[in-house]
Design an enzyme around this catalytic site. Structure first.
Site, mmCIF file in Angstrom:
data_model
loop_
_atom_site.group_PDB
_atom_site.id
_atom_site.type_symbol
_atom_site.label_atom_id
_atom_site.label_comp_id
_atom_site.label_asym_id
_atom_site.label_seq_id
_atom_site.Cartn_x
_atom_site.Cartn_y
_atom_site.Cartn_z
ATOM 1 N N SER A 1 -21.108 58.905 3.723
ATOM 2 C CA SER A 1 -22.319 59.852 3.122
ATOM 3 C C SER A 1 -22.394 61.484 3.749
ATOM 4 O O SER A 1 -23.000 61.933 2.646
ATOM 5 C CB SER A 1 -22.598 58.983 4.124
ATOM 6 O OG SER A 1 -23.314 58.529 5.575
ATOM 7 N N LYS B 1 -27.404 61.981 9.061
ATOM 8 C CA LYS B 1 -27.844 62.284 7.591
ATOM 9 C C LYS B 1 -28.546 64.342 7.399
ATOM 10 O O LYS B 1 -28.419 64.502 8.864
ATOM 11 C CB LYS B 1 -28.995 62.013 7.114
ATOM 12 C CG LYS B 1 -28.837 60.906 6.876
ATOM 13 C CD LYS B 1 -27.767 59.736 5.637
ATOM 14 C CE LYS B 1 -27.159 58.993 5.499
ATOM 15 N NZ LYS B 1 -26.208 58.102 5.273
#
Length: 170
Positions: A42, A85
């Protein structure tokens, strides 16, 4: 008898050294930094699967989360795992995604750290204490587009640096 006293003194010094070392380790681990492992794709191209990094825990105790910061937080899923993230939206802002681009309060943001377009069609206004987070590999990231904004109290810290591998293949 002298030899027994020397042994007792040596054992006491070893015990004290071990105790002080443990206390220092726990202080650093609990309050200052924590190691994390990147799991998944990710955050590609900026972080690769398997990389080891240090998360520093001090910045957000005294300062604000900033757009672009890469953070580690408790994932909003049943398992107790941490996600890594990038912070996109800050409290009170309106995050919009359209035509593959991200807008904050109607203004296009320049994301030089990614090389793909952002899928989705979203417009979400964040309340106080909420952050919109996304992976850099937008096509392979479970992020705020899927689970919504996160609260500040689930943030573990800010990614400080990658310590393994020492040298990246480029």
């Amino acid at each position: 008898m002298n030899r027994d006293n020397e042994l007792i003194i040596a054992l006491r010094e070893i015990f004290q050294t071990a105790l002080v070392s443990l206390a220092i380790f726990l202080f650093v681990y609990v309050f200052l930094v924590q190691p994390h492992r990147v799991k998944g794709e990710s955050m590609v191209p900026n972080f690769e699967d398997g990389e080891l990094l240090l998360t520093e825990k001090v910045t957000y105790r005294f300062g604000d989360v900033k757009r672009g910061d890469i953070i580690v937080f408790e994932a909003p899923i049943a398992q107790k795992v941490d996600f890594i993230k990038r912070v996109i939206g800050l409290p009170g802002e309106t995050v919009g995604i359209r035509d593959g681009k991200i807008y904050i309060n109607g203004q296009l943001i320049n994301e030089t750290y990614i090389n793909v377009q952002t899928s989705g069609n979203i417009e979400e206004t964040l309340s106080q204490n909420e952050y919109f987070v996304m992976g850099d590999n937008r096509n392979s990231s479970s992020d705020s587009r899927a689970f919504g904004p996160i609260k500040k109290d689930v943030i573990r810290g800010r990614v400080w640096f990658v310590y393994w591998p020492i040298f990246k293949n480029t």
